[in-house]
Design a protein around this motif. Structure first.
Motif, short mmCIF file in Angstrom:
data_model
loop_
_atom_site.label_atom_id
_atom_site.label_comp_id
_atom_site.label_asym_id
_atom_site.label_seq_id
_atom_site.Cartn_x
_atom_site.Cartn_y
_atom_site.Cartn_z
N ALA A 225 -41.94 -1.20 32.34
CA ALA A 225 -41.76 -1.68 33.84
C ALA A 225 -40.80 -2.61 33.91
CB ALA A 225 -43.19 -2.23 33.89
N ARG A 226 -40.35 -3.65 33.02
CA ARG A 226 -39.55 -4.52 33.48
C ARG A 226 -38.07 -3.91 33.58
NH1 ARG A 226 -38.80 -9.96 33.48
NH2 ARG A 226 -37.09 -10.70 32.74
N LEU A 227 -37.63 -3.03 32.72
CA LEU A 227 -36.45 -2.21 32.65
C LEU A 227 -36.33 -1.46 33.77
CD1 LEU A 227 -36.46 -0.98 28.92
CD2 LEU A 227 -34.49 -2.50 29.97
N GLN B 14 -37.56 -1.93 36.64
CA GLN B 14 -37.18 -2.98 37.56
C GLN B 14 -35.70 -3.07 37.97
OE1 GLN B 14 -38.98 -3.58 40.32
NE2 GLN B 14 -40.52 -2.39 39.54
N GLN B 15 -35.21 -3.37 36.50
CA GLN B 15 -33.88 -3.96 36.48
C GLN B 15 -33.01 -2.77 36.64
OE1 GLN B 15 -34.25 -5.71 32.47
NE2 GLN B 15 -34.62 -7.58 33.25
N ARG B 16 -33.34 -1.59 36.12
CA ARG B 16 -32.14 -0.57 35.90
C ARG B 16 -32.44 0.64 37.12
NH1 ARG B 16 -30.05 -1.37 30.66
NH2 ARG B 16 -28.45 -0.17 31.28
N CYS B 17 -33.69 0.73 37.54
CA CYS B 17 -33.78 1.87 38.42
C CYS B 17 -34.21 1.54 39.81
CB CYS B 17 -34.96 2.86 37.62
SG CYS B 17 -34.63 3.04 35.83
N ALA B 18 -34.90 0.58 39.81
CA ALA B 18 -35.72 0.12 41.16
C ALA B 18 -34.91 0.06 42.38
CB ALA B 18 -36.76 -0.89 40.91
N THR B 19 -33.51 -0.24 42.30
CA THR B 19 -32.59 -0.55 43.49
C THR B 19 -32.56 0.89 44.16
OG1 THR B 19 -31.49 -1.87 41.62
CG2 THR B 19 -30.37 -1.39 43.90
N ARG C 22 -34.82 3.94 26.55
CA ARG C 22 -34.95 5.03 27.24
C ARG C 22 -36.40 5.40 27.19
NH1 ARG C 22 -30.52 7.12 25.00
NH2 ARG C 22 -31.65 8.37 23.55
N ALA C 23 -36.98 5.48 26.00
CA ALA C 23 -38.21 5.92 25.69
C ALA C 23 -39.41 4.89 26.45
CB ALA C 23 -38.73 5.71 24.14
N ALA C 24 -39.06 3.63 26.52
CA ALA C 24 -39.89 2.77 27.19
C ALA C 24 -39.90 3.11 28.58
CB ALA C 24 -39.32 1.06 27.11
N TYR D 204 -43.19 4.48 30.74
CA TYR D 204 -43.58 3.65 31.98
C TYR D 204 -43.67 4.90 33.00
CZ TYR D 204 -43.36 1.18 36.40
OH TYR D 204 -43.30 0.74 37.90
N LEU D 205 -42.80 5.77 33.26
CA LEU D 205 -42.80 6.88 34.16
C LEU D 205 -44.06 7.76 34.19
CD1 LEU D 205 -39.02 7.63 34.66
CD2 LEU D 205 -40.61 6.61 36.35
N GLU D 206 -44.33 8.00 32.64
CA GLU D 206 -45.65 8.67 32.19
C GLU D 206 -46.67 8.36 32.72
OE1 GLU D 206 -44.04 11.56 28.61
OE2 GLU D 206 -44.66 9.70 28.29
N SER D 207 -46.79 6.52 32.75
CA SER D 207 -48.13 6.26 33.10
C SER D 207 -48.28 6.14 34.68
CB SER D 207 -47.98 4.78 32.53
OG SER D 207 -47.31 3.83 33.12
N GLN D 208 -47.46 6.47 35.36
CA GLN D 208 -47.39 6.29 36.77
C GLN D 208 -48.42 7.36 37.30
OE1 GLN D 208 -46.49 3.46 38.68
NE2 GLN D 208 -46.06 2.86 36.59
#
Ligand code: HEC
Length: 143
Positions: A48-50, A52-57, A130-132, A136-140
């Motif tokens: 989730a944190r990754l 936020q940092q790498r994709c959420a923009t 990547r796996a993390a 996270y995306l799978e858990s949405q």
């Protein structure tokens, strides 16, 4: 000095140091153990944190909220390039990909290698990260 060295090795301990003001010795031992002996598993890395940092923009996980990139709600099982209202490259629209953990892993490793001409250029070369993120995306919840 210590924290500079650690930051060079991985972003996560530096974040921890930022949050806590210091890195406990036990954490340093744990991290160096993981780096030297066994790779950290996806569970150890905060997807989730990754995200936020790498994709959420550019990406939201809320349905209907497109940013520079399409929303990623209900991504798993979704054909690429099909979110209504999102701006896609022709390359993505015609890629024929369906998103699952395997296709996402390949895409995020090197987007342009999988989808030549894609407008997404952000790669996650680290397999554990990547796996993390994929977990996270799978858990949405699907939309
Ligand atoms: C700088 C903005 C930006 C960032 C950061 C970014 N993306 Fe993208 N992403 C895009 C754009 C733009 C597209 C559309 C690409 C195209 O059409 O070629 C896209 C497309 C995608 C798609 C395909 C979606 C679909 O509907 O087919 C996935 C999956 C994706 N991104 C995942 C991620 C993940 C995971 C991250 C973080 C590791 C990330 N992106 C970071 C801009 C970004």
């Amino acid at each position: 000095m210590m924290s500079t060295q650690i930051r060079a090795m991985s972003g996560l301990p530096a974040d921890l140091a930022k949050r806590t003001g210091r890195v406990p010795l036990a954490t340093l031992l744990l991290i160096s153990g993981q780096l030297c002996h066994s790779p950290a598993t996806a569970q150890d890395v905060d997807g989730a944190r990754l995200f936020q940092q790498r994709c959420a923009t550019c990406h939201s996980v809320e349905a209907g909220q497109n940013k520079a990139g399409p929303h990623l709600s209900g991504l798993i099982g979704r054909p690429a390039g099909t979110v209504e209202g999102a701006t896609y490259s022709n390359a993505m629209r015609s890629s024929g990909i369906t998103w699952d953990s395997q296709t996402l892993d390949t895409f995020l490793t090197a987007p342009g290698r999988m989808v030549g001409g894609t407008r997404m250029t952000v790669a996650i070369p680290n397999a554990t990260q990547r796996a993390a993120i994929i977990q996270y995306l799978e858990s949405q919840p699907a939309d």
